[in-house]
Design a protein around this motif. Structure first.
Motif, PDB file in Angstrom:
ATOM      1  N   HIS A 251       0.851  -1.197   0.000  1.00 17.49           N
ATOM      2  CA  HIS A 251       0.000   0.000   0.000  1.00 17.49           C
ATOM      3  C   HIS A 251       0.884   1.244   0.000  1.00 17.49           C
ATOM      4  O   HIS A 251       2.110   1.163   0.164  1.00 17.49           O
ATOM      5  N   ASN A 252       0.286   2.404  -0.230  1.00 18.84           N
ATOM      6  CA  ASN A 252       1.049   3.652  -0.153  1.00 18.84           C
ATOM      7  C   ASN A 252       1.723   3.730   1.203  1.00 18.84           C
ATOM      8  O   ASN A 252       1.087   3.449   2.245  1.00 18.84           O
ATOM      9  N   TYR A 253       2.983   4.113   1.225  1.00 16.84           N
ATOM     10  CA  TYR A 253       3.724   4.069   2.476  1.00 16.84           C
ATOM     11  C   TYR A 253       3.156   5.051   3.496  1.00 16.84           C
ATOM     12  O   TYR A 253       3.008   6.245   3.219  1.00 16.84           O
ATOM     13  N   ASP A 254       2.839   4.527   4.688  1.00 16.57           N
ATOM     14  CA  ASP A 254       2.268   5.335   5.775  1.00 16.57           C
ATOM     15  C   ASP A 254       2.977   5.071   7.100  1.00 16.57           C
ATOM     16  O   ASP A 254       2.431   5.324   8.169  1.00 16.57           O
ATOM     17  N   GLY A 255       4.205   4.552   7.019  1.00 17.63           N
ATOM     18  CA  GLY A 255       4.937   4.197   8.231  1.00 17.63           C
ATOM     19  C   GLY A 255       4.833   2.721   8.560  1.00 17.63           C
ATOM     20  O   GLY A 255       5.469   2.238   9.501  1.00 17.63           O
ATOM     21  N   THR A 256       4.014   2.011   7.797  1.00 17.51           N
ATOM     22  CA  THR A 256       3.860   0.568   7.989  1.00 17.51           C
ATOM     23  C   THR A 256       4.021  -0.126   6.639  1.00 17.51           C
ATOM     24  O   THR A 256       4.066   0.526   5.593  1.00 17.51           O
ATOM     25  N   ALA A 257       4.093  -1.435   6.674  1.00 17.01           N
ATOM     26  CA  ALA A 257       4.153  -2.233   5.440  1.00 17.01           C
ATOM     27  C   ALA A 257       3.130  -3.350   5.534  1.00 17.01           C
ATOM     28  O   ALA A 257       2.948  -3.949   6.606  1.00 17.01           O
ATOM     29  N   ALA A 258       2.449  -3.616   4.432  1.00 22.98           N
ATOM     30  CA  ALA A 258       1.553  -4.772   4.395  1.00 22.98           C
ATOM     31  C   ALA A 258       2.373  -6.023   4.692  1.00 22.98           C
ATOM     32  O   ALA A 258       3.521  -6.146   4.255  1.00 22.98           O
ATOM     33  N   CYS A 259       1.775  -6.953   5.439  1.00 21.45           N
ATOM     34  CA  CYS A 259       2.527  -8.150   5.838  1.00 21.45           C
ATOM     35  C   CYS A 259       1.630  -9.385   5.821  1.00 21.45           C
ATOM     36  O   CYS A 259       1.208  -9.880   6.867  1.00 21.45           O
ATOM     37  N   PRO A 260       1.309  -9.886   4.630  1.00 27.75           N
ATOM     38  CA  PRO A 260       0.569 -11.150   4.567  1.00 27.75           C
ATOM     39  C   PRO A 260       1.435 -12.296   5.088  1.00 27.75           C
ATOM     40  O   PRO A 260       2.668 -12.238   5.006  1.00 27.75           O
ATOM     41  N   THR A 261       0.804 -13.302   5.619  1.00 32.31           N
ATOM     42  CA  THR A 261       1.531 -14.467   6.127  1.00 32.31           C
ATOM     43  C   THR A 261       0.942 -15.745   5.533  1.00 32.31           C
ATOM     44  O   THR A 261      -0.217 -15.765   5.099  1.00 32.31           O
ATOM     45  N   PHE A 262       1.746 -16.764   5.484  1.00 33.49           N
ATOM     46  CA  PHE A 262       1.200 -18.082   5.171  1.00 33.49           C
ATOM     47  C   PHE A 262       1.896 -19.113   6.052  1.00 33.49           C
ATOM     48  O   PHE A 262       2.981 -18.866   6.601  1.00 33.49           O
ATOM     49  N   THR A 263       1.262 -20.240   6.220  1.00 34.80           N
ATOM     50  CA  THR A 263       1.782 -21.289   7.106  1.00 34.80           C
ATOM     51  C   THR A 263       2.007 -22.560   6.302  1.00 34.80           C
ATOM     52  O   THR A 263       1.166 -22.972   5.499  1.00 34.80           O
ATOM     53  N   ASP A 264       3.183 -23.155   6.518  1.00 37.75           N
ATOM     54  CA  ASP A 264       3.468 -24.438   5.893  1.00 37.75           C
ATOM     55  C   ASP A 264       3.852 -25.436   6.978  1.00 37.75           C
ATOM     56  O   ASP A 264       3.653 -25.183   8.170  1.00 37.75           O
ATOM     57  N   GLU A 265       4.431 -26.544   6.586  1.00 38.82           N
ATOM     58  CA  GLU A 265       4.755 -27.593   7.558  1.00 38.82           C
ATOM     59  C   GLU A 265       5.804 -27.163   8.575  1.00 38.82           C
ATOM     60  O   GLU A 265       5.958 -27.773   9.630  1.00 38.82           O
ATOM     61  N   PHE A 266       6.538 -26.060   8.270  1.00 39.91           N
ATOM     62  CA  PHE A 266       7.587 -25.596   9.174  1.00 39.91           C
ATOM     63  C   PHE A 266       7.141 -24.402  10.026  1.00 39.91           C
ATOM     64  O   PHE A 266       7.919 -23.879  10.811  1.00 39.91           O
TER      65      PHE A 266
END
Length: 359
Positions: free
Chosen positions: A87-102
């Protein structure tokens, strides 16, 4: 280059299937201009649609050529389909996550940022240049080093090998130190066209999937594959991309190039950089070359005159000369004439407009 782009994107999808990839990272410069052509948008839409059908997640940031607002339109509901945008920088960053076997993997999506984008978010920080800006932005992420963390960003990292078509700031003012990335398991970089790593294999530019300037003629384009297992266990390798049309160079005297084209067993519809060794300029050269090489890009001359110019530039201590003197020397080499008084004054005025008057 629409046909070339469709062809190479289909190849990337094929490699994605072969590798059984969980996701694709695209590190900015989706388009080459802020207002992208409609055809380019449709090509990219078709690419994303195919990946959604395959249930492959996509992580995208905006680059310096992109308009962030336009690129990320609809990003809120696209997340439901597994497409994640910065997203437009606002002091944060988008941070999607995913989970695998580890366990969990965090993917920080940090778009191209300038100092002026970061200063308003951190008024108590001294942010003098691009390096300060990115360091401040990365430090504010407060990443958990016990987890696996990937950073996707679009900047000019110091010691990267550049190509002619990249947009860089004069004097290297946009240089970023790779030390900023020390806490990340992998850093996916955009901005530089040449595939390469910086200091360690896990800080990497994947490069462009196609050649976009003649300085890239000898490069092998590829996609980068990250095999991420448990924390600390990561391998990186490349899968070569084969373009619809290659970019290559043809060199020699004009008449020889035309005559020998019939025995050239390579694709005549490649993008061709023509280097002529004739001492005299050839009249209507490009139109005549395109009769045998229809996708010829440009014509250069490599002869006594051009070599003399190159030699004079190498032997001059250009860094110690002011811009007016540099131009004057170049003009004399090129034309074998001196600048007139009026011409010199005009060049001086232009230089002052660009660089400011000398103190």
């Amino acid at each position: 280059m629409a046909d070339d782009q469709k062809y190479i994107l289909d190849q990337i999808i094929k490699i994605t299937k072969e590798e059984k990839a969980d996701g694709i990272i695209i590190a900015g410069d989706i388009y080459d201009k802020a207002i992208a052509p409609v055809e380019a948008i449709r090509i990219f839409e078709d690419f994303l649609t195919e990946l959604v059908k395959l249930k492959i997640k996509v992580y995208i940031i905006s680059g310096n050529h992109d308009n962030s607002d336009r690129l990320t339109f609809g990003s809120g509901f696209m997340e439901n389909s597994g497409i994640f945008f910065s997203h437009n920088y606002d002091g944060t960053a988008a941070c999607p996550t995913f989970t695998d076997e580890f366990g969990e993997v965090k993917i920080y999506l940090l778009p191209f940022i300038r100092p002026q984008n970061v200063r308003p978010c951190f008024p108590d920080k001294e942010i003098a240049d691009y390096n300060d800006a990115l360091k401040t932005a990365v430090d504010s992420l407060n990443i958990d080093c016990s987890k696996r963390n990937i950073l996707v960003t679009h900047q000019n990292v110091t010691n990267a090998k550049h190509c002619d078509s990249e947009e860089l700031i004069f004097g290297g003012l946009d240089n970023i130190s790779s030390k900023i990335f020390k806490d990340f398991d992998y850093v996916a970089l955009g901005h530089i066209h040449s595939p390469q790593h910086i200091e360690r294999e896990s800080i990497r530019y994947c490069g462009t999937p196609l050649k976009y300037s003649t300085s890239e003629i000898n490069q092998t384009k590829s996609v980068t594959v990250i095999d991420l297992k448990e924390k600390g266990n990561l391998s990186v390798y490349q899968k070569e991309l084969k373009p619809l049309r290659d970019m290559r160079q043809v060199k020699g005297k004009f008449d020889d190039i035309i005559k020998n084209s019939s025995s050239d067993d390579k694709n005549h519809e490649d993008y061709i950089n023509v280097v002529l060794t004739d001492e005299d300029d050839v009249a209507d050269a490009m139109a005549r070359i395109r009769q045998v090489y229809p996708f010829a890009l440009q014509i250069e001359y490599d002869n006594y005159r051009t070599q003399h110019i190159a030699d004079s530039i190498k032997t001059s201590d250009v860094k110690k000369m002011n811009p007016c003197d540099v131009f004057s020397a170049f003009y004399t080499d090129r034309t074998e004439k001196e600048l007139s008084e009026d011409e010199s004054e005009y060049i001086k005025t232009l230089v002052e407009d660009i660089w400011g008057k000398e103190e």
